[in-house]
Design a protein around this motif. Sequence first.
Motif, PDB file in Angstrom:
ATOM      1  N   LYS A  40      -3.989   3.481  14.794  1.00 60.29           N
ATOM      2  CA  LYS A  40      -5.285   3.048  14.272  1.00 60.29           C
ATOM      3  C   LYS A  40      -5.155   2.593  12.811  1.00 60.29           C
ATOM      4  CE  LYS A  40      -9.096   5.408  15.180  1.00 60.29           C
ATOM      5  NZ  LYS A  40     -10.002   6.565  15.415  1.00 60.29           N
ATOM      6  N   GLU A  41      -4.405   3.366  12.013  1.00 62.06           N
ATOM      7  CA  GLU A  41      -4.212   3.002  10.605  1.00 62.06           C
ATOM      8  C   GLU A  41      -3.416   1.708  10.483  1.00 62.06           C
ATOM      9  OE1 GLU A  41      -5.481   4.308   7.716  1.00 62.06           O
ATOM     10  OE2 GLU A  41      -6.707   5.451   9.124  1.00 62.06           O
ATOM     11  N   ARG A  42      -2.403   1.559  11.331  1.00 65.33           N
ATOM     12  CA  ARG A  42      -1.595   0.328  11.302  1.00 65.33           C
ATOM     13  C   ARG A  42      -2.450  -0.894  11.650  1.00 65.33           C
ATOM     14  NH1 ARG A  42       2.736   1.031   8.168  1.00 65.33           N
ATOM     15  NH2 ARG A  42       4.150   2.663   8.899  1.00 65.33           N
ATOM     16  N   LEU A  43      -3.380  -0.722  12.612  1.00 66.12           N
ATOM     17  CA  LEU A  43      -4.263  -1.831  12.976  1.00 66.12           C
ATOM     18  C   LEU A  43      -5.181  -2.171  11.806  1.00 66.12           C
ATOM     19  CD1 LEU A  43      -5.437  -3.840  14.998  1.00 66.12           C
ATOM     20  CD2 LEU A  43      -6.948  -2.011  15.834  1.00 66.12           C
ATOM     21  N   LYS A  44      -5.746  -1.136  11.146  1.00 67.74           N
ATOM     22  CA  LYS A  44      -6.608  -1.372   9.981  1.00 67.74           C
ATOM     23  C   LYS A  44      -5.829  -2.076   8.868  1.00 67.74           C
ATOM     24  CE  LYS A  44      -8.493   2.866   9.569  1.00 67.74           C
ATOM     25  NZ  LYS A  44      -9.368   3.914   9.016  1.00 67.74           N
TER      26      LYS A  44
ATOM     27  N   PHE B 229      -3.311  -4.106   9.305  1.00 66.71           N
ATOM     28  CA  PHE B 229      -3.112  -5.501   9.723  1.00 66.71           C
ATOM     29  C   PHE B 229      -4.359  -6.330   9.429  1.00 66.71           C
ATOM     30  CE2 PHE B 229      -3.809  -8.723  13.050  1.00 66.71           C
ATOM     31  CZ  PHE B 229      -2.739  -9.564  12.773  1.00 66.71           C
ATOM     32  N   LEU B 230      -5.525  -5.792   9.813  1.00 66.89           N
ATOM     33  CA  LEU B 230      -6.781  -6.512   9.601  1.00 66.89           C
ATOM     34  C   LEU B 230      -7.113  -6.625   8.117  1.00 66.89           C
ATOM     35  CD1 LEU B 230      -8.890  -4.969  12.508  1.00 66.89           C
ATOM     36  CD2 LEU B 230      -7.931  -7.274  12.405  1.00 66.89           C
ATOM     37  N   GLY B 231      -6.666  -5.644   7.336  1.00 66.83           N
ATOM     38  CA  GLY B 231      -6.935  -5.658   5.898  1.00 66.83           C
ATOM     39  C   GLY B 231      -5.857  -6.352   5.089  1.00 66.83           C
ATOM     40  N   ARG B 232      -4.921  -7.008   5.771  1.00 64.62           N
ATOM     41  CA  ARG B 232      -3.797  -7.707   5.108  1.00 64.62           C
ATOM     42  C   ARG B 232      -3.061  -6.776   4.147  1.00 64.62           C
ATOM     43  NH1 ARG B 232      -2.657 -12.613   5.463  1.00 64.62           N
ATOM     44  NH2 ARG B 232      -1.938 -12.813   3.308  1.00 64.62           N
ATOM     45  N   ARG B 233      -2.621  -5.630   4.721  1.00 64.41           N
ATOM     46  CA  ARG B 233      -1.900  -4.627   3.932  1.00 64.41           C
ATOM     47  C   ARG B 233      -0.595  -4.279   4.638  1.00 64.41           C
ATOM     48  NH1 ARG B 233      -7.421  -1.553   3.980  1.00 64.41           N
ATOM     49  NH2 ARG B 233      -6.512  -0.472   5.762  1.00 64.41           N
TER      50      ARG B 233
ATOM     51  N   ARG C 166       0.835  -1.210   0.000  1.00 60.71           N
ATOM     52  CA  ARG C 166       0.000   0.000   0.000  1.00 60.71           C
ATOM     53  C   ARG C 166       0.867   1.257   0.000  1.00 60.71           C
ATOM     54  NH1 ARG C 166      -5.327   0.435   0.934  1.00 60.71           N
ATOM     55  NH2 ARG C 166      -6.255   2.205   2.036  1.00 60.71           N
ATOM     56  N   PHE C 167       0.742   2.072  -1.044  1.00 59.09           N
ATOM     57  CA  PHE C 167       1.486   3.339  -1.133  1.00 59.09           C
ATOM     58  C   PHE C 167       0.522   4.482  -0.820  1.00 59.09           C
ATOM     59  CE2 PHE C 167       4.121   0.434  -3.393  1.00 59.09           C
ATOM     60  CZ  PHE C 167       5.405   0.947  -3.397  1.00 59.09           C
ATOM     61  N   TYR C 168       0.438   4.824   0.439  1.00 57.31           N
ATOM     62  CA  TYR C 168      -0.502   5.852   0.904  1.00 57.31           C
ATOM     63  C   TYR C 168       0.192   6.712   1.959  1.00 57.31           C
ATOM     64  CZ  TYR C 168      -5.013   4.348  -1.073  1.00 57.31           C
ATOM     65  OH  TYR C 168      -6.048   4.067  -1.913  1.00 57.31           O
ATOM     66  N   GLY C 169      -0.453   7.850   2.263  1.00 55.77           N
ATOM     67  CA  GLY C 169      -0.036   8.625   3.424  1.00 55.77           C
ATOM     68  C   GLY C 169      -0.516   7.921   4.681  1.00 55.77           C
ATOM     69  N   ILE C 170      -0.090   8.449   5.828  1.00 58.11           N
ATOM     70  CA  ILE C 170      -0.516   7.886   7.116  1.00 58.11           C
ATOM     71  C   ILE C 170      -0.463   9.009   8.148  1.00 58.11           C
ATOM     72  CG2 ILE C 170       1.812   7.153   7.838  1.00 58.11           C
ATOM     73  CD1 ILE C 170       0.448   4.608   9.015  1.00 58.11           C
ATOM     74  N   PRO C 171      -1.429   9.064   9.081  1.00 55.88           N
ATOM     75  CA  PRO C 171      -1.357  10.088  10.135  1.00 55.88           C
ATOM     76  C   PRO C 171      -0.047   9.952  10.907  1.00 55.88           C
ATOM     77  CG  PRO C 171      -3.494   8.989  10.157  1.00 55.88           C
ATOM     78  CD  PRO C 171      -2.631   8.233   9.197  1.00 55.88           C
ATOM     79  N   LEU C 172       0.548  11.091  11.247  1.00 55.17           N
ATOM     80  CA  LEU C 172       1.829  11.058  11.952  1.00 55.17           C
ATOM     81  C   LEU C 172       1.640  11.082  13.468  1.00 55.17           C
ATOM     82  CD1 LEU C 172       3.876  13.416   9.600  1.00 55.17           C
ATOM     83  CD2 LEU C 172       3.779  10.920   9.604  1.00 55.17           C
ATOM     84  N   GLY C 173       0.454  11.493  13.933  1.00 51.54           N
ATOM     85  CA  GLY C 173       0.160  11.473  15.369  1.00 51.54           C
ATOM     86  C   GLY C 173       0.095  10.042  15.880  1.00 51.54           C
ATOM     87  N   PHE C 174       0.435   9.839  17.155  1.00 50.52           N
ATOM     88  CA  PHE C 174       0.578   8.495  17.714  1.00 50.52           C
ATOM     89  C   PHE C 174      -0.702   7.677  17.577  1.00 50.52           C
ATOM     90  CE2 PHE C 174       0.331   5.425  21.200  1.00 50.52           C
ATOM     91  CZ  PHE C 174       1.514   4.725  21.011  1.00 50.52           C
ATOM     92  N   ILE C 175      -1.847   8.230  18.037  1.00 49.78           N
ATOM     93  CA  ILE C 175      -3.093   7.461  18.043  1.00 49.78           C
ATOM     94  C   ILE C 175      -3.561   7.189  16.613  1.00 49.78           C
ATOM     95  CG2 ILE C 175      -5.540   7.495  18.702  1.00 49.78           C
ATOM     96  CD1 ILE C 175      -4.703   9.075  21.210  1.00 49.78           C
ATOM     97  N   GLY C 176      -3.580   8.222  15.783  1.00 47.11           N
ATOM     98  CA  GLY C 176      -4.013   8.063  14.390  1.00 47.11           C
ATOM     99  C   GLY C 176      -3.150   7.066  13.643  1.00 47.11           C
ATOM    100  N   ASN C 177      -1.847   7.119  13.914  1.00 50.25           N
ATOM    101  CA  ASN C 177      -0.911   6.209  13.257  1.00 50.25           C
ATOM    102  C   ASN C 177      -1.197   4.757  13.652  1.00 50.25           C
ATOM    103  OD1 ASN C 177       1.871   4.681  13.201  1.00 50.25           O
ATOM    104  ND2 ASN C 177       2.118   6.415  11.820  1.00 50.25           N
TER     105      ASN C 177
END
Length: 436
Positions: free
Chosen positions: A156-160, A162-166, A143-154
């Motif tokens: 949350k995206e990492r968990l999504k 993982f669940l999305g096999r990305r 996945r070539f996307y941006g990602i939130p740099l804040g701790f919580i937002g980051n």
Amino acid sequence: MFKIFDFSLKVNGFAIDEAKLDFKHILEVPEEDYEAYILQKKKEIVDFHLQNNAFYQKLANGKNVDNWYNLPVLTKKDLQKPLSERFSKGYFEKSVFVNKTSGSSGHPFIFAKDKYCHALTWASIIYRFGWFGIDFNTSYQARFYGIPLGFIGNKKERLKDFLGRRYRFPIFDLSDAFLEEVLLKFKKAKFDHINGYTSSIVLFAKFLKRKNIVLKDVCPTLKACFVTSEMLFAEDKIVLQKQFGIEIINEYGASELDLIAFENKNGEWQVNSETLFVEILDDNNQPVENGKEGKIVITSLYNKAHPFIRYEIGDIGILDEKSTTKKPILKQLIGRTNDVALLPSGKKSPGLTFYYVTKSIIEDDGNVREFVIKQQKIDTFEVEYVSEIALCEQQILKIEDAISLYLEPNLKFTFIRKAVLERTSRGKLKQFSSYL
């Protein structure tokens, strides 16, 4: 086998099994009955919001709602008010899917979808990726996307992911050193598809070209690459096909709606006619014939939480003459309505025309990796670019001559070499911007 992706949707309240079944039933509606299906769904969603949504009632006040073409055309500016003022009766922030648009149009806003509508969106996405053998429950995505740099937002995206096999490659640093790390990951991981912003994926392909590497050779499990959010030029598609050694698929979507068009196996941009109704309108909000350009205006046929009825997305496009109600084809996506250059002669030109003409010259030798064009005054433009070597006077004159030929003479250009180009907070690269 445990379906982790479907399970993650269900845990969040999205009835994906029901949505997949309903989507299948929509697909089974025959061509001869499809116009009646669309008319019925348009009527149902308009009636629902006229009865249950005070925001839409106010917009439609005084209109003859029995005539589709009298209904108001919503703009992003209309939606820049508190979400609580736009909810339908019975829907609240905690009971729906809430997100924010990227702001690439210049008008970001928060939007909502009821959970069934969002489940249908996922059914639509799953179906179209399935054309190319991608199963979100088993496939592994690069996945070539941006990602939130804040701790919580980051996190949350990492968990999504993982669940999305990305596996996500953040795209704010696209230096050769970072792209070496990306290549190393491809050598080790069994990715079967790539998905992400066009400009970042093209940059990776050009990096591979300089190293004379075909990605499929180092990652044999790869099947397909899906590019989104930014224009994919024909020349860049050729580079991607050559350096990746896999199918390249162009998608066009909007987070507040769904996938709008998705390249099918025949290389056509097939419009989503299952969950959306897409119109092409002129400046007076009247429909144009297929084959003619106009504003892209979209109705979400299933979103009850928030009205997206005759919603002007901010893009200009053309529907193919061979389009049918069940299978509309997007012949061309020209660009954004707010990315139009106004020239001294009074001529208006899509900003991407500048980008396209300049691109055909500036990247001949592979020296320039990326560039953007900014209109500062009616006759003055800045070209910001990233390169190994600064552009020489001969190259600059060649670009200026091409602009004079294809657009008009006596335009002024300043060329600014930069280490990196500015991207949006989500990592998108805006290829042309007008500051008039």
